[in-house]
Design a protein around this motif. Structure first.
Motif, short mmCIF file in Angstrom:
data_model
loop_
_atom_site.label_atom_id
_atom_site.label_comp_id
_atom_site.label_asym_id
_atom_site.label_seq_id
_atom_site.Cartn_x
_atom_site.Cartn_y
_atom_site.Cartn_z
N ILE A 1 0.85 -1.21 0.00
CA ILE A 1 0.00 0.00 0.00
C ILE A 1 0.89 1.25 0.00
O ILE A 1 0.61 2.22 -0.71
CB ILE A 1 -0.92 0.04 1.24
CG1 ILE A 1 -1.73 -1.25 1.38
CG2 ILE A 1 -1.87 1.23 1.16
CD1 ILE A 1 -2.65 -1.22 2.59
N ARG A 2 1.95 1.21 0.82
CA ARG A 2 2.87 2.36 0.87
C ARG A 2 3.39 2.71 -0.52
O ARG A 2 3.33 3.87 -0.95
CB ARG A 2 4.06 2.01 1.77
CG ARG A 2 5.20 3.03 1.74
CD ARG A 2 6.49 2.39 2.23
NE ARG A 2 6.92 1.33 1.33
CZ ARG A 2 7.67 0.29 1.66
NH1 ARG A 2 8.09 0.16 2.90
NH2 ARG A 2 8.03 -0.61 0.77
N ASP A 3 3.86 1.68 -1.26
CA ASP A 3 4.45 1.96 -2.56
C ASP A 3 3.41 2.50 -3.53
O ASP A 3 3.69 3.42 -4.31
CB ASP A 3 5.11 0.69 -3.12
CG ASP A 3 6.34 0.31 -2.31
OD1 ASP A 3 6.90 1.18 -1.61
OD2 ASP A 3 6.75 -0.87 -2.36
N VAL A 4 2.19 1.93 -3.50
CA VAL A 4 1.15 2.40 -4.40
C VAL A 4 0.78 3.85 -4.07
O VAL A 4 0.65 4.70 -4.96
CB VAL A 4 -0.09 1.49 -4.32
CG1 VAL A 4 -1.29 2.14 -4.97
CG2 VAL A 4 0.21 0.15 -4.98
N LEU A 5 0.63 4.17 -2.77
CA LEU A 5 0.29 5.53 -2.39
C LEU A 5 1.41 6.51 -2.76
O LEU A 5 1.16 7.68 -3.05
CB LEU A 5 0.05 5.62 -0.87
CG LEU A 5 -1.30 5.09 -0.37
CD1 LEU A 5 -1.38 5.18 1.14
CD2 LEU A 5 -2.45 5.87 -1.00
N ALA A 6 2.65 6.03 -2.75
CA ALA A 6 3.77 6.90 -3.09
C ALA A 6 3.98 6.97 -4.60
O ALA A 6 4.94 7.59 -5.07
CB ALA A 6 5.05 6.41 -2.39
N GLY A 7 3.10 6.32 -5.36
CA GLY A 7 3.18 6.42 -6.82
C GLY A 7 4.20 5.49 -7.45
O GLY A 7 4.62 5.73 -8.59
N SER A 8 4.59 4.42 -6.77
CA SER A 8 5.56 3.48 -7.33
C SER A 8 4.93 2.10 -7.49
O SER A 8 3.96 1.76 -6.82
CB SER A 8 6.77 3.32 -6.39
OG SER A 8 7.24 4.57 -5.97
N VAL A 9 5.53 1.30 -8.37
CA VAL A 9 5.23 -0.12 -8.39
C VAL A 9 5.86 -0.73 -7.14
O VAL A 9 6.98 -0.37 -6.78
CB VAL A 9 5.80 -0.77 -9.67
CG1 VAL A 9 5.71 -2.27 -9.60
CG2 VAL A 9 5.06 -0.24 -10.89
N PRO A 10 5.12 -1.62 -6.42
CA PRO A 10 5.69 -2.21 -5.20
C PRO A 10 7.10 -2.76 -5.43
O PRO A 10 7.33 -3.48 -6.40
CB PRO A 10 4.70 -3.34 -4.86
CG PRO A 10 3.40 -2.86 -5.42
CD PRO A 10 3.76 -2.07 -6.66
N VAL A 11 8.03 -2.40 -4.53
CA VAL A 11 9.42 -2.84 -4.71
C VAL A 11 9.50 -4.36 -4.73
O VAL A 11 10.39 -4.92 -5.39
CB VAL A 11 10.35 -2.30 -3.60
CG1 VAL A 11 10.50 -0.79 -3.74
CG2 VAL A 11 9.86 -2.67 -2.22
#
Lengths: 211, 211, 211
Positions: free
Chosen positions: A139-149
């Motif tokens: 969720i963090r990565d999606v909210l930050a505009g990235s593909v999940p690491v």
């Protein structure tokens, strides 16, 4: 260790895991130059999001974290500290990654055993354990505009699934809960640390992709 | 004001808030040149998403909006009108922002008080109030492929948290519900309007980010 | 067809639909050069995500897919096969799209009728049917870092909503369940296939966007 003492230990470990995950989440916000609120939210969802997804799916609502103020204050404190001291925290990459592996190992076990408590079969319970460990970061990565690491080769979800599976399977034996939890925890932590040290990666697709 | 009349007033205000949020959501779709369906979905999630997250987390399922057709038709109407008349609606930036602040103030209070009704403690209830106010917009931004605007300095979540906190705390006194709600509403609305007029921003991280 | 045989048929059809959706999800991962784990997750959320959203919103937790190992193994198998044989699978664009339309038609009907079973009114039940059909693909696109493809003119959600609405409305008559389901299924499938063959698109906004 008596059961109540074990329960207290689990809460303390849980809070430590949430703290570490929240630091990692807030660092993502700082590195994207997002504001203080983003640091708190990304810290909060990284620390608590996996457990929220699990609790909503297994019907354990409201999630434990919403019934206990310590579970809210810990990620807030982690987010604030990271926001203010980020040049220092950001340099501690190695210790943060180590503590993150510890949090992953903890969450995959506690998440899987909670799912078992709610009546799930072994396979879905192990999945829920993995989700508890990796869901917040996704969720963090999606909210930050990235593909999940963890979609790009980082070997992170597999150790979580393995640790959860070990815990779920041993939980069906007569072994004491402490042993069950420790075995799952060690499986995940060991695999994750080995992956970090040896540079193990998840396999990428081979051949042309026919886009 | 008698309780039933107050309840009717609340539903009407709620529908107005959903309408305004849905207009803002549909405008995002139009500005990204997305299709009619996107305008309806982004309108719907902006208007209803925060309440859905809250209801799922506190265990109030199915959410009220799924048990009352007015709560579905209002965002659909807002999405359709915005899609068709977007050149006009898009020029009304100032009034839309004002109404949006009104919706935020309303949702943070009603969301927090509903969480209290479901047995949550003051701190998590205030959080749920904030989530009710900001959650829909965050889902909208993620679905539209952007980092949530409230992560980039816009002072939006803090007024919502403050309004929710005021409502939750006063709700523990003997004050009538109308006064409790009005105090929370005014706190959020006043702070948000001041932030808009004075250009107040949420703090950004200082110093190098050690990416 | 007797009711129990119909139920077995439904489960088989359901698993086929999940398999096809999961193939489409895993293909997205491969085409973005994401790792094996991403193929499994994107396959899993595409196949199961819509039903998870529906079940969480209507309060049917834990979702059926977490209580039946077949519902977990099918998307895992689809993800593995797609990851390994992606150059071949990727060339089967036309058959995959056809099967995808079949899955959509199936899920919108089963999703809507399940929502009716849980006491929802016709309008929200039809919405839940649409969400069952399109939700998984939307989560997939967001996790893969894209704006949902159904926001950019692909006529996909409207047939799902229409099929769900037909099923929900006919379900209020005395018609046997098989007929009700078949009518909704045919409505969605026919509309979707026509849209694919004729190149029908959802309307895009007209005029300048006043960004």
């Amino acid at each position: 260790m008596p059961e109540t003492e074990f329960a207290t230990t689990l809460v303390v470990l849980d809070l430590v895991g949430i703290f570490v995950f929240a630091v990692a989440g807030a660092l993502v916000a700082v590195r994207k130059n997002l504001d203080l609120f983003a640091a708190l939210v990304l810290g909060g969802v990284t620390g608590l999001g996996g457990g929220f997804i699990r609790d909503v799916l297994i019907g354990a609502t409201p999630p434990a974290a919403l019934a206990d103020w310590r579970y809210i204050l810990v990620p807030v404190a982690a987010g604030l500290l990271t926001f203010v001291f980020h040049p220092t925290v950001g340099r501690l990459e190695r210790p943060v990654a180590l503590l993150d592996a510890f949090g992953l190992a903890l969450f995959c076990v506690t998440g899987a055993l909670k799912a078992v408590d709610y009546g799930l079969d072994p396979l879905p319970a192990a999945l829920m354990g993995m989700v508890t460990g990796i869901g917040g970061g996704m969720i963090r990565d999606v909210l930050a505009g990235s593909v999940p690491v963890i979609f790009e080769g980082v070997l992170y979800a597999t150790p979580a699934l393995a640790g959860a599976a070990v815990a779920v399977l041993l939980d069906r034996t007569d072994l004491p809960l402490v042993v069950v939890a420790a075995a799952g925890f060690t499986t995940c932590l060991g695999w994750r640390l080995l992956a970090m040290v040896r540079g193990w990666r998840a396999p990428l697709p081979k051949g042309p992709a026919n886009v």
